[in-house]
Design a protein around this motif. Structure first.
Motif, PDB file in Angstrom:
ATOM      1  N   VAL A  90      20.926  -5.822 -26.405  1.00 36.44           N
ATOM      2  CA  VAL A  90      22.026  -6.785 -26.398  1.00 36.44           C
ATOM      3  C   VAL A  90      21.519  -8.163 -25.975  1.00 36.44           C
ATOM      4  O   VAL A  90      21.886  -9.190 -26.558  1.00 36.44           O
ATOM      5  N   LYS A  91      20.654  -8.187 -24.976  1.00 36.83           N
ATOM      6  CA  LYS A  91      20.091  -9.447 -24.498  1.00 36.83           C
ATOM      7  C   LYS A  91      19.316 -10.159 -25.601  1.00 36.83           C
ATOM      8  O   LYS A  91      19.441 -11.380 -25.774  1.00 36.83           O
ATOM      9  N   GLU A  92      18.515  -9.413 -26.345  1.00 33.47           N
ATOM     10  CA  GLU A  92      17.722 -10.011 -27.420  1.00 33.47           C
ATOM     11  C   GLU A  92      18.614 -10.658 -28.479  1.00 33.47           C
ATOM     12  O   GLU A  92      18.311 -11.737 -28.981  1.00 33.47           O
ATOM     13  N   VAL A  93      19.707  -9.992 -28.799  1.00 30.42           N
ATOM     14  CA  VAL A  93      20.601 -10.513 -29.848  1.00 30.42           C
ATOM     15  C   VAL A  93      21.410 -11.698 -29.332  1.00 30.42           C
ATOM     16  O   VAL A  93      21.521 -12.732 -30.009  1.00 30.42           O
ATOM     17  N   SER A  94      21.968 -11.574 -28.139  1.00 29.27           N
ATOM     18  CA  SER A  94      22.732 -12.689 -27.573  1.00 29.27           C
ATOM     19  C   SER A  94      21.859 -13.927 -27.417  1.00 29.27           C
ATOM     20  O   SER A  94      22.288 -15.055 -27.706  1.00 29.27           O
ATOM     21  N   SER A  95      20.610 -13.712 -26.985  1.00 29.57           N
ATOM     22  CA  SER A  95      19.723 -14.824 -26.641  1.00 29.57           C
ATOM     23  C   SER A  95      19.226 -15.622 -27.838  1.00 29.57           C
ATOM     24  O   SER A  95      18.584 -16.665 -27.658  1.00 29.57           O
ATOM     25  N   ILE A  96      19.518 -15.166 -29.035  1.00 30.27           N
ATOM     26  CA  ILE A  96      19.198 -15.985 -30.207  1.00 30.27           C
ATOM     27  C   ILE A  96      19.894 -17.333 -30.085  1.00 30.27           C
ATOM     28  O   ILE A  96      19.349 -18.377 -30.441  1.00 30.27           O
ATOM     29  N   THR A  97      21.113 -17.305 -29.520  1.00 27.22           N
ATOM     30  CA  THR A  97      21.854 -18.552 -29.304  1.00 27.22           C
ATOM     31  C   THR A  97      22.222 -18.771 -27.845  1.00 27.22           C
ATOM     32  O   THR A  97      22.201 -19.893 -27.357  1.00 27.22           O
ATOM     33  N   HIS A  98      22.579 -17.691 -27.137  1.00 28.24           N
ATOM     34  CA  HIS A  98      23.078 -17.807 -25.761  1.00 28.24           C
ATOM     35  C   HIS A  98      22.240 -16.913 -24.841  1.00 28.24           C
ATOM     36  O   HIS A  98      22.437 -15.696 -24.805  1.00 28.24           O
ATOM     37  N   GLY A  99      21.317 -17.525 -24.106  1.00 29.59           N
ATOM     38  CA  GLY A  99      20.360 -16.765 -23.326  1.00 29.59           C
ATOM     39  C   GLY A  99      20.662 -16.661 -21.846  1.00 29.59           C
ATOM     40  O   GLY A  99      19.949 -15.973 -21.111  1.00 29.59           O
ATOM     41  N   HIS A 100      21.710 -17.342 -21.371  1.00 31.61           N
ATOM     42  CA  HIS A 100      22.045 -17.251 -19.951  1.00 31.61           C
ATOM     43  C   HIS A 100      22.584 -15.854 -19.632  1.00 31.61           C
ATOM     44  O   HIS A 100      23.258 -15.224 -20.458  1.00 31.61           O
ATOM     45  N   PHE A 101      22.295 -15.370 -18.421  1.00 28.18           N
ATOM     46  CA  PHE A 101      22.713 -14.023 -18.022  1.00 28.18           C
ATOM     47  C   PHE A 101      24.202 -13.783 -18.256  1.00 28.18           C
ATOM     48  O   PHE A 101      24.606 -12.708 -18.712  1.00 28.18           O
ATOM     49  N   ARG A 102      25.025 -14.761 -17.975  1.00 32.97           N
ATOM     50  CA  ARG A 102      26.471 -14.585 -18.056  1.00 32.97           C
ATOM     51  C   ARG A 102      26.909 -14.222 -19.473  1.00 32.97           C
ATOM     52  O   ARG A 102      27.741 -13.336 -19.686  1.00 32.97           O
ATOM     53  N   SER A 103      26.344 -14.905 -20.446  1.00 36.34           N
ATOM     54  CA  SER A 103      26.665 -14.603 -21.844  1.00 36.34           C
ATOM     55  C   SER A 103      26.139 -13.229 -22.246  1.00 36.34           C
ATOM     56  O   SER A 103      26.828 -12.449 -22.915  1.00 36.34           O
ATOM     57  N   VAL A 104      24.915 -12.938 -21.825  1.00 33.85           N
ATOM     58  CA  VAL A 104      24.309 -11.647 -22.153  1.00 33.85           C
ATOM     59  C   VAL A 104      25.122 -10.501 -21.556  1.00 33.85           C
ATOM     60  O   VAL A 104      25.424  -9.510 -22.233  1.00 33.85           O
ATOM     61  N   PHE A 105      25.506 -10.642 -20.299  1.00 33.43           N
ATOM     62  CA  PHE A 105      26.238  -9.565 -19.629  1.00 33.43           C
ATOM     63  C   PHE A 105      27.630  -9.384 -20.227  1.00 33.43           C
ATOM     64  O   PHE A 105      28.124  -8.260 -20.350  1.00 33.43           O
ATOM     65  N   ALA A 106      28.265 -10.468 -20.624  1.00 37.19           N
ATOM     66  CA  ALA A 106      29.573 -10.368 -21.293  1.00 37.19           C
ATOM     67  C   ALA A 106      29.435  -9.587 -22.594  1.00 37.19           C
ATOM     68  O   ALA A 106      30.268  -8.721 -22.909  1.00 37.19           O
ATOM     69  N   CYS A 107      28.385  -9.866 -23.340  1.00 33.93           N
ATOM     70  CA  CYS A 107      28.136  -9.139 -24.587  1.00 33.93           C
ATOM     71  C   CYS A 107      27.880  -7.659 -24.301  1.00 33.93           C
ATOM     72  O   CYS A 107      28.355  -6.782 -25.034  1.00 33.93           O
ATOM     73  N   PHE A 108      27.149  -7.388 -23.233  1.00 30.43           N
ATOM     74  CA  PHE A 108      26.859  -6.001 -22.852  1.00 30.43           C
ATOM     75  C   PHE A 108      28.147  -5.237 -22.546  1.00 30.43           C
ATOM     76  O   PHE A 108      28.359  -4.122 -23.033  1.00 30.43           O
ATOM     77  N   VAL A 109      29.025  -5.832 -21.763  1.00 30.00           N
ATOM     78  CA  VAL A 109      30.303  -5.193 -21.426  1.00 30.00           C
ATOM     79  C   VAL A 109      31.109  -4.922 -22.699  1.00 30.00           C
ATOM     80  O   VAL A 109      31.671  -3.831 -22.881  1.00 30.00           O
ATOM     81  N   TYR A 110      31.151  -5.890 -23.572  1.00 31.01           N
ATOM     82  CA  TYR A 110      31.905  -5.770 -24.829  1.00 31.01           C
ATOM     83  C   TYR A 110      31.331  -4.664 -25.715  1.00 31.01           C
ATOM     84  O   TYR A 110      32.077  -3.842 -26.270  1.00 31.01           O
ATOM     85  N   VAL A 111      30.018  -4.613 -25.838  1.00 34.31           N
ATOM     86  CA  VAL A 111      29.376  -3.606 -26.684  1.00 34.31           C
ATOM     87  C   VAL A 111      29.575  -2.202 -26.102  1.00 34.31           C
ATOM     88  O   VAL A 111      29.863  -1.254 -26.847  1.00 34.31           O
ATOM     89  N   ILE A 112      29.441  -2.063 -24.789  1.00 34.76           N
ATOM     90  CA  ILE A 112      29.668  -0.759 -24.154  1.00 34.76           C
ATOM     91  C   ILE A 112      31.094  -0.286 -24.418  1.00 34.76           C
ATOM     92  O   ILE A 112      31.334   0.886 -24.756  1.00 34.76           O
ATOM     93  N   PHE A 113      32.056  -1.176 -24.260  1.00 40.30           N
ATOM     94  CA  PHE A 113      33.462  -0.833 -24.498  1.00 40.30           C
ATOM     95  C   PHE A 113      33.656  -0.404 -25.955  1.00 40.30           C
ATOM     96  O   PHE A 113      34.320   0.603 -26.238  1.00 40.30           O
ATOM     97  N   ALA A 114      33.064  -1.149 -26.878  1.00 37.07           N
ATOM     98  CA  ALA A 114      33.189  -0.822 -28.296  1.00 37.07           C
ATOM     99  C   ALA A 114      32.562   0.533 -28.615  1.00 37.07           C
ATOM    100  O   ALA A 114      33.113   1.319 -29.401  1.00 37.07           O
ATOM    101  N   ILE A 115      31.422   0.829 -28.015  1.00 37.14           N
ATOM    102  CA  ILE A 115      30.756   2.116 -28.234  1.00 37.14           C
ATOM    103  C   ILE A 115      31.657   3.266 -27.801  1.00 37.14           C
ATOM    104  O   ILE A 115      31.779   4.290 -28.497  1.00 37.14           O
TER     105      ILE A 115
END
Length: 239
Positions: free
Chosen positions: A72-97
């Motif tokens: 998730v970090k690798e994909v988010s960081s293409i545009t948004h590399g700060h931890f806050r953005s990465v972690f938000a994406c992680f929470v969203y992906v876990i929920f979706a899974i």
């Protein structure tokens, strides 16, 4: 897309976030995707959150949460590399899974909270950063009143708003309309909410007239077919 308008609705780019624009400019210049995203605190818009959902289908069988977070970090960081953005994406992906696996809303939400807090302990994340997610991870975001839900472009607010709308709705259209009616960054909040609502309620629950009115509907259908094909091929290789 940023340079030629590819995948815009009508071939013309009319809006793009500053963080995403700068990252695309770096990519055009040949920068490696690992280093193209902005990493500063002010770069926590919702640009990566709104495009990260397909990862849930690729990562749904990954049991190692540290590896899942890294992807998730690798994909988010293409545009948004700060931890806050990465972690938000992680929470969203876990929920979706969890929704993909057929969990109820409550089960998926509870498991997401548990998994995210477990990763925090394993990785030793900055407590001040994690605290920004308390309303989602320690409280129940669905219980907050509507007037406390913000829906601008800030990534934490976008995640809160999408979860709030989804958890407080009974069907796809209600979830998306709640998101849009919150105002502010309506298209992005609607897209983030619609992603998880689509997984949970199914394509057949999306109003037909909404689908029929989509710009470039046939192109979108072809893109979905390509994604399905890649996912099927990936699953075949695993077995």
């Amino acid at each position: 897309m940023g340079k030629y308008g590819h995948w815009t609705a009508h071939g013309r780019l009319f809006d793009i976030g500053g963080t995403t624009r700068h990252s695309i400019a770096r990519l055009i210049k040949g920068e490696n995707v690992k280093f193209s995203g902005n990493i500063f605190e002010e770069d926590n818009g919702n640009g990566s959150l709104m495009r990260t959902l397909p990862l849930a289908f690729y990562l749904k069988d990954e049991e190692n949460i540290e590896k899942l977070y890294q992807k998730v970090k690798e994909v988010s960081s293409i545009t948004h590399g700060h931890f806050r953005s990465v972690f938000a994406c992680f929470v969203y992906v876990i929920f979706a899974i969890e929704l993909i696996k057929g969990k109820s809303k409550a089960e998926a939400y509870h498991h997401t909270q548990k998994t995210a807090l477990e990763l925090k302990e394993i990785q030793g994340f900055n407590p001040k950063e994690i605290q920004l997610f308390d309303r989602i991870l320690k409280d129940d975001i669905s219980k907050f009143p509507e007037d406390s839900i913000s829906s601008g472009g800030y990534v934490v607010h976008s995640l809160e708003a999408s979860l709030w709308c989804f958890l407080n709705s009974e069907n796809y259209s209600e979830a998306v309309l709640k998101a849009v009616n919150l105002g502010e960054d309506t298209d992005t909040t609607g897209a983030i909410t619609g992603g998880i609502a689509g997984i949970y309620y199914g394509f057949e629950n999306i109003p037909k007239d909404w689908v029929d009115m989509l710009a470039r509907k046939k192109d979108i259908e072809k893109l979905c077919e390509k994604l399905e094909e890649k996912l099927n091929n990936s699953n075949e290789r695993k077995t």
